[in-house]
Write a protein that holds these residues in place. Sequence first.
Motif, PDB file in Angstrom:
ATOM      1  N   GLU A 184     -69.895  21.768  -1.748  1.00 60.92           N
ATOM      2  CA  GLU A 184     -71.197  21.234  -2.155  1.00 60.92           C
ATOM      3  C   GLU A 184     -72.186  22.354  -2.478  1.00 60.92           C
ATOM      4  N   ALA A 185     -72.049  23.469  -1.774  1.00 60.47           N
ATOM      5  CA  ALA A 185     -72.953  24.595  -1.994  1.00 60.47           C
ATOM      6  C   ALA A 185     -72.540  25.446  -3.194  1.00 60.47           C
ATOM      7  N   GLY A 186     -71.424  25.090  -3.841  1.00 60.70           N
ATOM      8  CA  GLY A 186     -70.980  25.810  -5.026  1.00 60.70           C
ATOM      9  C   GLY A 186     -70.119  27.016  -4.749  1.00 60.70           C
ATOM     10  N   ALA A 187     -69.580  27.139  -3.528  1.00 63.78           N
ATOM     11  CA  ALA A 187     -68.742  28.290  -3.199  1.00 63.78           C
ATOM     12  C   ALA A 187     -67.425  28.228  -3.962  1.00 63.78           C
ATOM     13  N   GLU A 188     -66.898  29.427  -4.284  1.00 61.46           N
ATOM     14  CA  GLU A 188     -65.586  29.510  -4.932  1.00 61.46           C
ATOM     15  C   GLU A 188     -64.521  29.513  -3.837  1.00 61.46           C
ATOM     16  N   LEU A 189     -63.774  28.442  -3.745  1.00 61.81           N
ATOM     17  CA  LEU A 189     -62.813  28.279  -2.660  1.00 61.81           C
ATOM     18  C   LEU A 189     -61.454  28.851  -3.039  1.00 61.81           C
ATOM     19  N   PRO A 190     -60.702  29.364  -2.047  1.00 60.12           N
ATOM     20  CA  PRO A 190     -59.328  29.800  -2.314  1.00 60.12           C
ATOM     21  C   PRO A 190     -58.501  28.619  -2.820  1.00 60.12           C
ATOM     22  N   LYS A 191     -57.503  28.900  -3.621  1.00 64.45           N
ATOM     23  CA  LYS A 191     -56.703  27.845  -4.238  1.00 64.45           C
ATOM     24  C   LYS A 191     -56.123  26.852  -3.228  1.00 64.45           C
ATOM     25  N   PRO A 192     -55.585  27.300  -2.061  1.00 61.70           N
ATOM     26  CA  PRO A 192     -55.033  26.327  -1.110  1.00 61.70           C
ATOM     27  C   PRO A 192     -56.056  25.318  -0.596  1.00 61.70           C
ATOM     28  N   LEU A 193     -57.348  25.660  -0.692  1.00 67.19           N
ATOM     29  CA  LEU A 193     -58.394  24.766  -0.198  1.00 67.19           C
ATOM     30  C   LEU A 193     -58.998  23.908  -1.301  1.00 67.19           C
ATOM     31  N   GLN A 194     -58.430  23.983  -2.498  1.00 68.13           N
ATOM     32  CA  GLN A 194     -58.935  23.202  -3.616  1.00 68.13           C
ATOM     33  C   GLN A 194     -58.185  21.888  -3.796  1.00 68.13           C
ATOM     34  N   GLY A 195     -57.171  21.657  -2.963  1.00 66.68           N
ATOM     35  CA  GLY A 195     -56.371  20.446  -3.080  1.00 66.68           C
ATOM     36  C   GLY A 195     -57.026  19.259  -2.406  1.00 66.68           C
ATOM     37  N   ALA A 196     -56.253  18.196  -2.250  1.00 69.40           N
ATOM     38  CA  ALA A 196     -56.773  16.934  -1.717  1.00 69.40           C
ATOM     39  C   ALA A 196     -57.013  16.981  -0.217  1.00 69.40           C
ATOM     40  N   ARG A 197     -56.303  17.851   0.504  1.00 70.65           N
ATOM     41  CA  ARG A 197     -56.426  17.887   1.962  1.00 70.65           C
ATOM     42  C   ARG A 197     -56.697  19.305   2.471  1.00 70.65           C
ATOM     43  N   PRO A 198     -57.866  19.850   2.193  1.00 75.20           N
ATOM     44  CA  PRO A 198     -58.143  21.211   2.666  1.00 75.20           C
ATOM     45  C   PRO A 198     -58.141  21.324   4.182  1.00 75.20           C
ATOM     46  N   GLY A 199     -58.530  20.259   4.892  1.00 71.76           N
ATOM     47  CA  GLY A 199     -58.485  20.295   6.353  1.00 71.76           C
ATOM     48  C   GLY A 199     -57.070  20.499   6.855  1.00 71.76           C
ATOM     49  N   SER A 200     -56.120  19.814   6.225  1.00 65.24           N
ATOM     50  CA  SER A 200     -54.713  19.969   6.588  1.00 65.24           C
ATOM     51  C   SER A 200     -54.215  21.365   6.231  1.00 65.24           C
ATOM     52  N   ALA A 201     -54.668  21.881   5.080  1.00 67.70           N
ATOM     53  CA  ALA A 201     -54.260  23.224   4.670  1.00 67.70           C
ATOM     54  C   ALA A 201     -54.738  24.268   5.677  1.00 67.70           C
ATOM     55  N   LEU A 202     -55.970  24.127   6.134  1.00 65.33           N
ATOM     56  CA  LEU A 202     -56.483  25.053   7.142  1.00 65.33           C
ATOM     57  C   LEU A 202     -55.726  24.917   8.455  1.00 65.33           C
ATOM     58  N   LEU A 203     -55.462  23.677   8.848  1.00 66.72           N
ATOM     59  CA  LEU A 203     -54.751  23.451  10.102  1.00 66.72           C
ATOM     60  C   LEU A 203     -53.348  24.047  10.048  1.00 66.72           C
ATOM     61  N   ALA A 204     -52.674  23.885   8.921  1.00 68.54           N
ATOM     62  CA  ALA A 204     -51.346  24.456   8.763  1.00 68.54           C
ATOM     63  C   ALA A 204     -51.393  25.989   8.863  1.00 68.54           C
ATOM     64  N   ARG A 205     -52.443  26.574   8.314  1.00 70.92           N
ATOM     65  CA  ARG A 205     -52.578  28.032   8.364  1.00 70.92           C
ATOM     66  C   ARG A 205     -52.851  28.488   9.807  1.00 70.92           C
ATOM     67  N   ILE A 206     -53.699  27.739  10.509  1.00 69.94           N
ATOM     68  CA  ILE A 206     -54.019  28.085  11.897  1.00 69.94           C
ATOM     69  C   ILE A 206     -52.777  28.022  12.778  1.00 69.94           C
ATOM     70  N   THR A 207     -51.936  27.017  12.566  1.00 64.75           N
ATOM     71  CA  THR A 207     -50.770  26.818  13.410  1.00 64.75           C
ATOM     72  C   THR A 207     -49.550  27.632  12.967  1.00 64.75           C
ATOM     73  N   ALA A 208     -49.692  28.392  11.877  1.00 62.69           N
ATOM     74  CA  ALA A 208     -48.554  29.185  11.408  1.00 62.69           C
ATOM     75  C   ALA A 208     -48.230  30.317  12.382  1.00 62.69           C
ATOM     76  N   GLY A 209     -49.208  30.750  13.155  1.00 63.88           N
ATOM     77  CA  GLY A 209     -48.965  31.724  14.214  1.00 63.88           C
ATOM     78  C   GLY A 209     -49.040  33.173  13.818  1.00 63.88           C
ATOM     79  N   ASP A 210     -49.535  33.473  12.621  1.00 69.48           N
ATOM     80  CA  ASP A 210     -49.567  34.876  12.201  1.00 69.48           C
ATOM     81  C   ASP A 210     -50.979  35.351  11.827  1.00 69.48           C
ATOM     82  N   LEU A 211     -51.988  34.656  12.290  1.00 67.53           N
ATOM     83  CA  LEU A 211     -53.357  35.121  12.026  1.00 67.53           C
ATOM     84  C   LEU A 211     -53.736  36.216  13.018  1.00 67.53           C
TER      85      LEU A 211
END
Length: 211
Positions: A184-211
Amino acid sequence: MASAGETTSRQGRRKQATKGKIVAAADALFAARGYDNTSIEEIAAEADIAVRTIYLHFESKAGIMLSYFDEWLDAFIDQVMRRPLSEPVVATVEAAVEAMSADGWLERVEQTGQRPHPLVQYLGSGSRDIAGHVMHRWMQKLHQLSTHDDAPNVDPHAATDRYARAMLIFSYWMGAMFVASEKEAGAELPKPLQGARPGSALLARITAGDL
C-alpha cells in the motif's frame, strides 16, 4: 404462546442477524471505497437499517471493523485447530485459509486486485486502541494454540513445539499484514512476496531453517 426462553432465543437470533448485516455492509463498503471514505450513514443505508440501529450494536465505525476481525480470527484459529499437530505449519495455514475461502470468507489482506482490509493501514498508523484490541485477541489465541493437543504425547519437546507452532501461525498473519502495508505504501517487494500468498511465502522462508 412462546415461552420466555423461546422469545429470548428469537430475539438473540434477530440481534445476531442484524449485527451480521451491519458487518457485511460495512466490509463491502470498506472494500469498495476505503475505510476513511465510508460513513456510518452509508453503512446504515447499505444494510437497510436506521443509523440508530447501528449504535445499538456498535459504539463506532472502528467497532464494526474490529468485529469483522474478531469473527475472522475465531474462524481462522478454529480451522487451524482442526489440523493435526504433526502437519507442517505452512500446510496447516494454507489448508485453514482454503477452508475459510470455501466457507465464504473473502481474503482481504493477501488477495490482489482489491483494497486490503482497513486493519492493514490502522495497525501501523491508526488509533492505538485498535492495535491494542488486535494484540489482546491474538494473545488469547496464542494461549489457545499453545495448550492444544490432538493426541497424548510423551515427547518432552511437544509442549515447546506447541508454543513455537502458535508463534509461527501468528507470524504468518503478521507477515501478510506487513507485506500488504508495504504494498500500500508503494514499496518494491521481492518477487516471492508478489504472489497471492506472501504470508505463506514468508512463513516458508522462516521455517526453512537457514536464516
